[in-house]
Design an enzyme around this catalytic site. Structure first.
Site, PDB file in Angstrom:
ATOM      1  N   ASN A 173       0.906  -1.703   0.143  1.00 48.69           N
ATOM      2  CA  ASN A 173      -0.005   0.254  -0.191  1.00 48.69           C
ATOM      3  C   ASN A 173       0.819   1.517  -0.050  1.00 48.69           C
ATOM      4  O   ASN A 173       1.128   2.507  -1.051  1.00 48.69           O
ATOM      5  CB  ASN A 173      -0.945  -0.565   0.894  1.00 48.69           C
ATOM      6  CG  ASN A 173      -1.506   0.792   1.284  1.00 48.69           C
ATOM      7  OD1 ASN A 173      -1.530   2.405   1.478  1.00 48.69           O
ATOM      8  ND2 ASN A 173      -3.644   0.195   1.213  1.00 48.69           N
ATOM      9  N   LYS A 196      -0.062   9.155   1.850  1.00 56.81           N
ATOM     10  CA  LYS A 196      -1.541   8.350   2.392  1.00 56.81           C
ATOM     11  C   LYS A 196      -2.401   9.345   2.548  1.00 56.81           C
ATOM     12  O   LYS A 196      -2.350   9.656   4.029  1.00 56.81           O
ATOM     13  CB  LYS A 196      -1.758   7.047   3.132  1.00 56.81           C
ATOM     14  CG  LYS A 196      -0.722   6.544   2.766  1.00 56.81           C
ATOM     15  CD  LYS A 196      -1.454   5.310   1.100  1.00 56.81           C
ATOM     16  CE  LYS A 196      -2.762   4.927   0.928  1.00 56.81           C
ATOM     17  NZ  LYS A 196      -2.828   4.911  -0.127  1.00 56.81           N
ATOM     18  N   ASP A 237      -3.356   0.126   6.085  1.00 56.71           N
ATOM     19  CA  ASP A 237      -4.183  -0.863   5.238  1.00 56.71           C
ATOM     20  C   ASP A 237      -4.052  -2.748   5.666  1.00 56.71           C
ATOM     21  O   ASP A 237      -4.108  -3.695   4.064  1.00 56.71           O
ATOM     22  CB  ASP A 237      -5.101  -1.249   3.729  1.00 56.71           C
ATOM     23  CG  ASP A 237      -5.702   0.238   3.776  1.00 56.71           C
ATOM     24  OD1 ASP A 237      -5.515   1.244   5.017  1.00 56.71           O
ATOM     25  OD2 ASP A 237      -5.692   0.871   2.376  1.00 56.71           O
TER      26      ASP A 237
END
Length: 290
Positions: A24, A58, A251
């Site tokens: 991720n 992110k 995640d």
């Protein structure tokens, strides 16, 4: 023909499908190199076209206390190194218009996060880089919205666009994957990608010690969603993969274990070979006669 159009044409015609995969978020240079090495070895063995994925930042984390990554400058350096070392194209996401130019100098595909799929200025700036633009469908959007999002990229002068399904909000803290969306999004007239890991998030479903919340997920259903998407006939699969999902900083509940990647891809390739999902069924409604 420029390199982006060449890659776009390769992905459009990829058999059985192309794969956007990786951890991720960038955790370290060493981790990214290790993941790229293993994922490329697996996809090369199976004959699956790979675009390596990881995020430098992110920005849309559930909690401000969550890990975000190394940031734009350092993250792009790492992605460029892995791109050169393993000779693989790169996909990463942008969150602001000012990031597009720099990201376009490294990434082969610029990804638009689902929350931002209708942000015209962001879509236009991504289009201007000339890179392929992958637009994730917002959890709050009907599939028809993606027709307009894709058209925004084309009207900005870039024909290399694809759209990605990643689930639809169903009440609080849950997503539902509607296979019909994979058909309806074809109206955007571009390659269709299925995000088989984010589609199984349980958004903001877990309270953290000390405050804040984190996303949960239904990792055990990733094969179910992947099998469905490939049978329907998607052009590409997006999945986040990790060598230690339980300790992934972002995640973790919806990252697929690296140790099972080859096993899952082997099955998906087999399904794709027997499915006619990419062919529209011609339904004959004339009266049936013996």
């Amino acid at each position: 023909m420029d390199s982006s159009t060449m890659l776009f044409n390769q992905l459009k015609t990829a058999e059985p499908f192309f794969l956007l995969a990786g951890p991720n978020v960038i955790e370290s240079e060493e981790h990214i190199f290790r993941m790229a090495k293993h994922i490329k070895a697996i996809t090369s063995k199976l004959g699956v076209a790979l675009v390596f994925k990881s995020s430098f930042d992110k920005a849309n984390r559930t909690s401000s206390k969550s890990f975000r990554g190394p940031g734009l400058a350092e993250g792009l350096k790492i992605l460029e190194k892995v791109k050169v070392a393993y000779d693989i194209p790169i996909v990463t996401d942008v969150h602001e218009t000012i990031q597009c130019e720099a990201v376009g100098r490294v990434a082969d595909i610029i990804q638009i996060p689902a929350f931002l799929c209708r942000q015209t200025d962001l879509l236009v700036e991504a289009a201007k880089t000339g890179r392929i633009v992958n637009i994730k469908k917002g959890q709050f959007c009907a599939p028809s919205v993606m027709v307009n999002s894709a058209e925004k990229v084309r009207l900005a002068g870039n024909q290399n666009v694809m759209v990605c399904e990643r689930g639809t909000m169903f009440g609080y803290n849950d997503l539902i994957v509607d296979p019909r969306n994979l058909e309806w999004m074809r109206e955007a007239n571009c390659p269709i990608v299925a995000d088989i890991t984010h589609s199984l998030q349980q958004p903001a479903g877990k309270k953290l010690d000390g405050g804040g919340v984190a996303s949960g997920g239904l990792r055990e259903l990733i094969p179910c969603i992947a099998r469905t998407a490939v049978a329907v006939g998607v052009d590409g699969i997006f999945m986040e993969v990790h060598d230690d999902p339980l300790n992934a900083p972002v995640d973790g509940p919806t990252q697929w274990p690296l140790r099972h990647l080859e096993e899952l891809l082997e099955e998906l390739v087999a399904i794709s070979r027997v499915s006619k999902g990419k062919q529209q069924f011609k339904i004959d409604l004339s009266p049936f006669r013996d």
